[in-house]
Design a protein around this motif. Structure first.
Motif, short mmCIF file in Angstrom:
data_model
loop_
_atom_site.label_atom_id
_atom_site.label_comp_id
_atom_site.label_asym_id
_atom_site.label_seq_id
_atom_site.Cartn_x
_atom_site.Cartn_y
_atom_site.Cartn_z
N VAL A 267 0.82 -1.22 0.00
CA VAL A 267 0.00 0.00 0.00
C VAL A 267 0.85 1.27 0.00
CG1 VAL A 267 -1.63 1.37 1.36
CG2 VAL A 267 -2.10 -1.03 0.93
N PRO A 268 1.79 1.47 0.95
CA PRO A 268 2.58 2.71 0.90
C PRO A 268 3.52 2.76 -0.30
CG PRO A 268 3.42 1.26 2.60
CD PRO A 268 2.13 0.65 2.12
N THR A 269 3.96 1.59 -0.77
CA THR A 269 4.83 1.57 -1.96
C THR A 269 4.08 2.12 -3.17
OG1 THR A 269 6.04 -0.35 -1.12
CG2 THR A 269 6.21 0.11 -3.47
N CYS A 270 2.85 1.66 -3.37
CA CYS A 270 2.05 2.18 -4.48
C CYS A 270 1.70 3.65 -4.26
CB CYS A 270 0.78 1.35 -4.64
SG CYS A 270 1.05 -0.32 -5.25
N GLY A 271 1.47 4.04 -3.01
CA GLY A 271 1.18 5.44 -2.72
C GLY A 271 2.34 6.34 -3.12
N ALA A 272 3.56 5.92 -2.78
CA ALA A 272 4.74 6.70 -3.14
C ALA A 272 4.94 6.70 -4.66
CB ALA A 272 5.98 6.14 -2.44
N SER B 4 -2.50 -13.96 -2.29
CA SER B 4 -2.83 -13.47 -3.63
C SER B 4 -3.97 -12.46 -3.57
CB SER B 4 -3.21 -14.65 -4.54
OG SER B 4 -2.16 -15.56 -4.67
N GLY B 5 -4.97 -12.75 -2.76
CA GLY B 5 -6.09 -11.82 -2.60
C GLY B 5 -5.64 -10.50 -2.00
N TRP B 6 -4.76 -10.56 -1.01
CA TRP B 6 -4.31 -9.33 -0.36
C TRP B 6 -3.45 -8.48 -1.29
CZ3 TRP B 6 -7.07 -7.47 3.06
CH2 TRP B 6 -7.61 -8.20 4.10
N VAL B 7 -2.73 -9.09 -2.21
CA VAL B 7 -1.90 -8.32 -3.15
C VAL B 7 -2.78 -7.43 -4.03
CG1 VAL B 7 -0.44 -8.49 -5.20
CG2 VAL B 7 0.07 -9.88 -3.19
N VAL B 8 -3.82 -8.00 -4.64
CA VAL B 8 -4.67 -7.19 -5.52
C VAL B 8 -5.51 -6.21 -4.72
CG1 VAL B 8 -4.70 -8.83 -7.43
CG2 VAL B 8 -6.40 -9.06 -5.60
N LEU B 9 -5.91 -6.60 -3.51
CA LEU B 9 -6.64 -5.66 -2.66
C LEU B 9 -5.75 -4.48 -2.26
CD1 LEU B 9 -8.57 -8.20 -0.42
CD2 LEU B 9 -9.63 -6.40 -1.78
N PRO C 76 -6.19 1.70 -9.01
CA PRO C 76 -7.46 1.02 -8.74
C PRO C 76 -7.91 0.14 -9.90
CG PRO C 76 -7.81 3.37 -9.08
CD PRO C 76 -6.34 3.16 -8.96
N ILE C 77 -7.58 0.52 -11.14
CA ILE C 77 -7.96 -0.29 -12.29
C ILE C 77 -7.23 -1.64 -12.27
CG2 ILE C 77 -7.80 -0.47 -14.81
CD1 ILE C 77 -8.42 2.49 -14.98
N ILE C 78 -5.92 -1.60 -12.03
CA ILE C 78 -5.15 -2.85 -11.97
C ILE C 78 -5.61 -3.72 -10.81
CG2 ILE C 78 -2.84 -3.80 -11.56
CD1 ILE C 78 -1.73 -1.34 -13.04
N GLY C 79 -5.83 -3.09 -9.65
CA GLY C 79 -6.29 -3.86 -8.49
C GLY C 79 -7.63 -4.50 -8.73
N ALA C 80 -8.59 -3.73 -9.27
CA ALA C 80 -9.93 -4.29 -9.52
C ALA C 80 -9.89 -5.38 -10.57
CB ALA C 80 -10.88 -3.17 -9.96
N ALA C 81 -9.09 -5.19 -11.64
CA ALA C 81 -8.97 -6.21 -12.67
C ALA C 81 -8.39 -7.50 -12.09
CB ALA C 81 -8.11 -5.71 -13.83
N ILE D 170 -3.26 -3.15 -4.02
CA ILE D 170 -3.09 -2.25 -5.16
C ILE D 170 -4.31 -1.34 -5.29
CG2 ILE D 170 -2.81 -2.13 -7.67
CD1 ILE D 170 -1.34 -4.83 -7.48
N TRP D 171 -5.50 -1.90 -5.09
CA TRP D 171 -6.72 -1.08 -5.12
C TRP D 171 -6.75 -0.09 -3.96
CZ3 TRP D 171 -10.23 -2.36 -1.00
CH2 TRP D 171 -11.33 -1.51 -0.92
N GLN D 172 -6.37 -0.56 -2.78
CA GLN D 172 -6.47 0.27 -1.58
C GLN D 172 -5.52 1.46 -1.57
OE1 GLN D 172 -5.99 -1.80 2.18
NE2 GLN D 172 -8.08 -1.21 2.59
N ALA D 173 -4.37 1.31 -2.21
CA ALA D 173 -3.29 2.26 -2.01
C ALA D 173 -3.66 3.69 -2.36
CB ALA D 173 -2.07 1.82 -2.83
N ILE D 174 -4.36 3.89 -3.48
CA ILE D 174 -4.51 5.24 -4.01
C ILE D 174 -5.93 5.78 -3.90
CG2 ILE D 174 -3.91 6.70 -6.00
CD1 ILE D 174 -1.63 5.12 -4.81
N TYR D 175 -6.91 4.92 -3.64
CA TYR D 175 -8.28 5.45 -3.69
C TYR D 175 -8.56 6.54 -2.65
CZ TYR D 175 -10.52 2.90 0.24
OH TYR D 175 -10.91 2.46 1.48
N PRO D 176 -7.93 6.53 -1.44
CA PRO D 176 -8.21 7.66 -0.54
C PRO D 176 -7.80 9.01 -1.11
CG PRO D 176 -7.21 5.84 0.67
CD PRO D 176 -7.07 5.52 -0.78
#
Length: 463
Positions: free
Chosen positions: A304-309, A353-358, A321-326, A360-366
């Motif tokens: 999450v913070p890695t994607c945020g940065a 595996s589920g937490w990885v895609v979750l 969010p597109i990659i995470g949702a896909a 990626i979605w979580q990181a930027i949506y806030p």
């Protein structure tokens, strides 16, 4: 005189100074952590305390009653979001954040101290219901206030990273709650666990809530909110006026915010019901599944913070969010299908595996949600859209999942999550690309800066 003005402004309280900003971010992050630790621990231990608090003809009946009570906390969240969120836009984020953590801590302590049904009868489930309503009111005001506070306390070119910290905190809370549940279920025998052991994590959450309350009460208001209030001459409009403006001028932003929040149906299933799902469908031990979830959650709090940065460096928040949702759409069904195979390693692969895609979605949506609204409507806008969606999808996720399992259609859980996320993915293609604040300032931050500059110029002319 002019050259000294910026120095005077940045020395004021509000989180803008280098000295105060770390403390403010710490207060917001720790408070958010405590809020969601208290929230998640209920779902994780519902299968343990259900027989003690909720009478029923079978273990599954008691579990469903416990999960219905869990869902009640979600039902009241939209009302809290609609009523209290405008107060954060009117009076400030810090005051609302202090109140919310106090309510969450009180609810957790009530649950920890409630005697069993055998001792006080129906007062036991009623006390649990009261505690969940109290926690629902608190949670309904927390997330949007915390998102705004974290993003607004970030420096101009690190909004993505600072916005991701709210979900880092919730991810760490899920990790801590899962770890606490794993410890008590693996170290205590079944009798001790059922009678008193499950209360320990709730008591810890209540005490931590008091610490979070102390920190938040000493934090400063966010500088962006103060600048917006200063630029508008003190915006003290009532909630009704703010909500009218939201639904009149920001309907698209509300829809986009709701879509950004809706994959929480998968988050809550993965966080609070997947261990129980594996126990009910494949006979796995609850303590081993909780341990597996801890491993997967460690990935989330790193990603999450890695994607945020990265979003601040690359200047493209929309792909995350597109990659995470896909990824969710493609993986959820195969993962739950794989879960039918035996072995602890299989469970770790599934949950990780589920937490990885979750993540990626979580990181930027806030940060995206915060950028969709001006500061004067930010908490209200996120709160209305987010809390309605969470009540409809997040709170009912464990209940719907258990209904699929009880009906003999466990794979229906994967189909349900996939359909919801697929609909969100369609909306994500309409999201604006805000980029980095350094290269492409958000409209809201520009307006706040312009308003502040205008106020300074007026003061200088007066002098």
């Amino acid at each position: 005189m002019t050259s000294q003005q910026p120095q005077s402004t940045t020395s004021q309280p509000g989180g803008g100074t280098p000295r105060r900003r770390p403390f403010n971010v710490l207060a917001g992050t720790i408070g958010h952590f405590v809020e969601w630790y208290d929230w998640y621990i209920y779902g994780l231990l519902a299968a343990v305390f259900a027989d003690q608090i909720f009478p029923g003809g079978s273990a599954l009946t008691s579990l469903v009653a416990a999960l219905i009570t869990y869902a009640v906390g979600f039902v009241v969240r939209p009302m809290s979001g609609i009523i209290i969120s405008p107060l954060a836009d009117r009076f400030g984020r810090r005051v609302v954040l202090a109140v919310t953590i106090g309510g969450m801590a009180a609810g957790s302590l009530i649950i920890a101290l409630t005697p069993p049904f055998a001792a006080i009868g129906y007062a036991a489930p009623l006390l649990f219901l009261f505690a969940r309503v109290l926690q629902g009111i608190s949670a309904g005001s927390e997330i949007q206030s915390a998102i705004a506070y974290m993003v607004e306390n970030g420096s101009t070119n690190r909004r993505g990273l600072f916005g991701s910290l709210s979900n880092v905190a919730s991810g760490m809370a899920t990790l801590a709650a899962t770890g606490a549940a794993a410890v008590v279920t693996s170290t205590l025998d079944s009798d001790d666990l059922a009678t008193w052991g499950w209360r320990i994590p709730f008591a810890i959450g209540g005490v931590l809530g008091l610490v979070g309350l102390l920190l938040r009460s000493r934090a400063d208001e966010s500088p962006e909110f103060e600048a917006a209030v200063e630029g508008s001459g003190g915006d003290r409009r009532p909630a009704r006026s703010r909500l009218r403006e939201l639904f009149r001028d920001h309907r698209k932003a509300l829809l986009q915010t709701a879509a950004l929040s809706a994959p929480a149906v998968a988050y809550y299933t993965w966080a609070t019901f997947l261990p129980t799902y594996a126990q009910l469908t494949t006979g796995r031990d609850l303590d081993s599944t909780l341990t597996g979830n801890v491993i997967g959650l460690c990935l989330l709090v790193i990603i999450v913070p890695t994607c945020g940065a990265l979003s601040d460096r690359l200047g493209r928040r929309k792909p995350f969010p597109i990659i995470g949702a896909a990824g969710m759409v493609m993986l959820f069904y195969p993962l739950l299908l794989l879960l039918q195979q035996p072995g602890f390693g299989v469970y770790v692969i599934v949950t990780a595996s589920g937490w990885v895609v979750l993540a990626i979605w979580q990181a930027i949506y806030p940060t995206i949600q915060a950028d969709l609204f001006p500061a004067a409507l930010r908490v209200s806008g996120i709160g209305v859209a987010h809390q309605v969606v969470i009540a409809a999808l997040g709170g009912t996720a464990p209940l719907i999942a258990s209904a699929f399992v009880e009906a003999g259609r466990p794979m229906g859980v994967a189909v349900y999550m996939t359909v919801v996320v697929l609909l969100c993915l369609i909306v994500y293609v309409t999201l604006p690309e805000t980029g980095t604040s350094a290269k492409h300032p958000t409209a809201d931050s520009t307006e706040a800066s312009d308003a502040s500059d205008t106020t300074k110029s007026t003061e200088e002319e007066t002098r």
